[in-house]
Enzyme design. Structure first.
Site, short mmCIF file in Angstrom:
data_model
loop_
_atom_site.label_atom_id
_atom_site.label_comp_id
_atom_site.label_asym_id
_atom_site.label_seq_id
_atom_site.Cartn_x
_atom_site.Cartn_y
_atom_site.Cartn_z
N GLU A 258 2.00 27.94 -18.31
CA GLU A 258 2.08 27.25 -16.84
C GLU A 258 1.08 27.69 -15.76
O GLU A 258 0.95 29.06 -15.69
CB GLU A 258 3.56 27.34 -16.16
CG GLU A 258 3.59 26.36 -14.99
CD GLU A 258 4.94 26.10 -14.30
OE1 GLU A 258 5.34 25.88 -13.46
OE2 GLU A 258 5.91 26.21 -15.42
N ASP B 191 14.17 37.88 -26.65
CA ASP B 191 14.80 36.75 -26.85
C ASP B 191 14.87 36.01 -25.47
O ASP B 191 15.78 35.96 -24.83
CB ASP B 191 16.09 36.52 -27.63
CG ASP B 191 16.51 35.31 -28.21
OD1 ASP B 191 15.84 34.07 -27.29
OD2 ASP B 191 17.31 35.16 -28.70
N LYS C 147 14.84 27.63 -12.06
CA LYS C 147 13.73 27.52 -13.07
C LYS C 147 12.45 28.37 -12.68
O LYS C 147 11.60 28.97 -13.41
CB LYS C 147 13.44 26.17 -13.23
CG LYS C 147 12.28 25.76 -14.41
CD LYS C 147 10.99 25.91 -13.79
CE LYS C 147 9.91 25.30 -15.07
NZ LYS C 147 8.41 25.38 -14.50
N HIS D 135 -0.38 24.63 -6.93
CA HIS D 135 -0.44 24.11 -8.25
C HIS D 135 -1.48 23.31 -8.62
O HIS D 135 -2.04 23.57 -9.61
CB HIS D 135 0.93 23.24 -8.15
CG HIS D 135 2.05 24.01 -8.76
ND1 HIS D 135 2.71 23.65 -9.88
CD2 HIS D 135 3.06 25.02 -8.23
CE1 HIS D 135 3.84 24.61 -10.06
NE2 HIS D 135 3.86 25.37 -9.07
#
Length: 409
Positions: A71, A261, A245, A360
Site C-alpha cells: 500500500e 505470522d 485496519k 493517498h
C-alpha cells in the site's frame, strides 16, 4: 514411477503447468534457492517492496524499522506519526509482554464436574506429559505453565493450556504438547473433538502510549478533532473496522518484515477489539485534564517469535532483525505495536483535518505512473504532473507520459 506434483522440483513444476513460453520464462526468472521448502508446490517468488520507518523512538531508544507492504501511503504515514511522537520523547511501554501461547483440548457432550475433578486429580500427570513432550523447553525454563478448564455452552468445555515459548513463536511446540497431554485424557477420548493451539493471545498483551503537546499536531482544535474521531471508533463498529485496519497497515508491515505470522497477529487483534462484546477501535486518543496534551494508547495481544520457523529460513527476515538492532522479543513486540499507533495517529490527523485523500493520491499517482508504462525518472514526472492537474486517473497519466516522451525525443 511418476512423481506427484508436490514431489517435483520448482523447474519441473513449471514444465508440468503447460504455460506459454513467455509466462514460463517470467516465473523461472523469479525462482530462488531460498524459498522452495517454505511452502507446498512452490514455483516462484512473489516480492513486495520494503520501506523504512527511519526513526521510531520507544522507551528512549530509536529504531530503524523495516516495513513490507504493497500500500503506497503506509510507510509515509508511519514516518509522519513517528516524527510527531518523537518530538515529544517517543512512545512508552507499560507492561512486559509474556512469551506465552495458548492451546486448547476441546470436549463435547461432557459433564463439566467430572472433567474438573479429573483435571484436579491428573494435574501432575498433565505437566509430566508436557515435560516429556518438549524436555528442552523445560530445561531452559519454558514449557507448560498453567492448565484451566472453561465450561462452554451445550455441554462443551475447553482445557486451556498456557505454554511459555521463549524466543520462538512456538506454534509447533504447543501442538506437540497438546497431543501429549491429550493422551492423559484417555477416559474422555470419545468426548475430545480436537487439540490445537489458539492465537487469541490473552497472555501476550502489549501496551504502548504517548503524551504529546497539542501544538505538535497543529493545536487544540486539531487535537480535539482527533479525539472526536477516536471516540467514534469506540461506539461505531463500522468506524472501528477502518481505524483498526489503519493500525494494522503499519503493524502488520513490521510483522511481515520480521518473518512472523501477520495473519495470527491480526486475528488476535480483531478478537481483542471485540472482547467487551462490541467491536471497538484498539487505540484510544484523549486530552489530558489541562487540555494541553494529547494522550494516545494502544493495547493488543502480540504473539510472535524472534527465532525459528520461517525466520530461520528467510535471510531477509534475519537481516531485518539485525537492522532493528537485534532487539529482545519483548522490545520487538513494542516496536511493532508502536508502529501501529504511529500509523493510527497519522491517519486520524489526516482524516480529521485536510482529509486522507490528498496524501493517498500523491502516493497513488506514482503507482499509476508505473501502470501506464513510466520508467525511471518518468515515474516522478508523471506523478508530479497528475498532482498539478488534480486528476489522478489513467487517461491523464497516459497523456502526461506521452507529452514527457515527446518533449524528451
Amino acid at each position: 514411477m511418476t512423481k506427484k506434483f508436490y514431489q517435483l522440483s520448482a523447474r519441473e513444476r513449471l514444465e508440468a503447468m503447460d504455460l506459454t513460453p513467455s509466462l514460463t520464462a517470467f516465473y523461472r526468472e523469479r525462482q530462488s534457492d531460498e524459498m522452495p521448502n517454505l511452502i507446498e508446490n512452490y514455483f516462484a517468488d512473489f516480492t513486495l517492496p520494503e520501506g523504512l520507518l527511519r526513526h521510531l523512538v520507544v522507551d528512549g531508544r530509536s529504531y530503524q524499522v523495516p516495513m513490507v507492504t504493497e500500500e503506497p501511503s503506509v510507510v509515509a504515514a508511519a514516518n509522519n506519526g513517528a516524527r510527531l511522537v518523537g518530538q515529544a520523547g517517543g512512545f512508552q511501554s507499560h507492561q512486559t509482554s509474556q512469551s506465552l501461547l495458548g492451546g486448547q483440548i476441546l470436549f463435547q457432550d461432557v459433564a463439566i464436574d467430572e472433567l474438573l475433578a479429573y483435571v484436579s486429580e491428573q494435574r501432575e500427570a498433565i505437566f509430566e506429559a508436557a515435560k516429556l513432550a518438549k524436555p528442552s523447553m523445560v530445561e531452559r525454563g519454558d514449557g507448560l505453565k498453567d492448565v484451566q478448564i472453561r465450561s462452554l455452552a451445550g455441554r462443551r468445555a475447553s482445557l486451556d493450556l498456557t505454554v511459555q515459548t521463549g524466543e520462538a513463536m512456538g506454534a509447533n511446540a504447543v501442538n506437540t504438547i497438546l497431543e501429549a497431554v491429550k493422551a492423559v485424557f484417555q477416559p474422555f477420548s470419545k468426548n475430545i473433538v480436537a487439540a490445537i493451539l489458539t492465537n487469541a493471545g490473552h497472555d501476550a498483551l502489549v501496551t504502548v502510549t504517548t503524551q504529546m503537546p497539542v501544538s505538535l499536531v497543529g493545536g487544540l482544535a486539531v487535537a480535539k478533532a482527533i479525539v472526536s474521531l477516536s471516540a467514534f471508533g469506540k461506539v461505531d463498529p463500522d468506524r472501528a473496522v477502518t481505524e483498526n485496519k489503519g493500525i494494522f497497515n503499519g503493524l502488520s508491515a513490521v510483522v511481515l518484515a520480521t518473518g512472523n505470522d501477520y495473519r495470527a497477529v491480526e486475528a488476535a487483534g480483531h478478537a481483542y477489539a471485540g472482547s467487551t462484546g462490541r467491536y471497538q477501535s484498539l487505540s484510544t486518543w484523549k486530552l489530558d485534564d489541562t487540555g494541553e496534551f494529547l494522550l494516545g494508547s494502544l493495547t493488543m495481544p502480540v504473539n510472535i517469535g524472534r527465532l525459528g520457523g520461517a525466520i530461520a529460513a528467510m535471510p531477509m527476515a534475519q537481516r531485518n532483525l539485525e537492522l532493528l538492532g537485534a532487539p529482545s522479543l519483548g522490545a520487538l513486540k513494542k516496536v511493532i505495536v508502536a508502529t501501529g499507533l504511529a500509523n493510527n495517529l497519522a491517519a486520524l490527523k489526516a482524516v480529521s483535518g485536510p482529509g486522507i485523500q490528498a496524501g493517498h493520491m500523491r502516493m497513488q499517482a506514482r503507482t499509476l505512473a508505473i501502470q501506464v508504462g513510466a520508467v525511471g525518472d518518468e515515474v516522478l514526472k508523471v506523478a508530479n504532473g497528475l498532482a498539478a492537474e488534480g486528476a489522478v486517473d489513467q487517461n491523464h497519466a497516459k497523456k502526461i507520459l506521452g507529452e514527457i516522451r515527446k518533449n524528451d525525443a
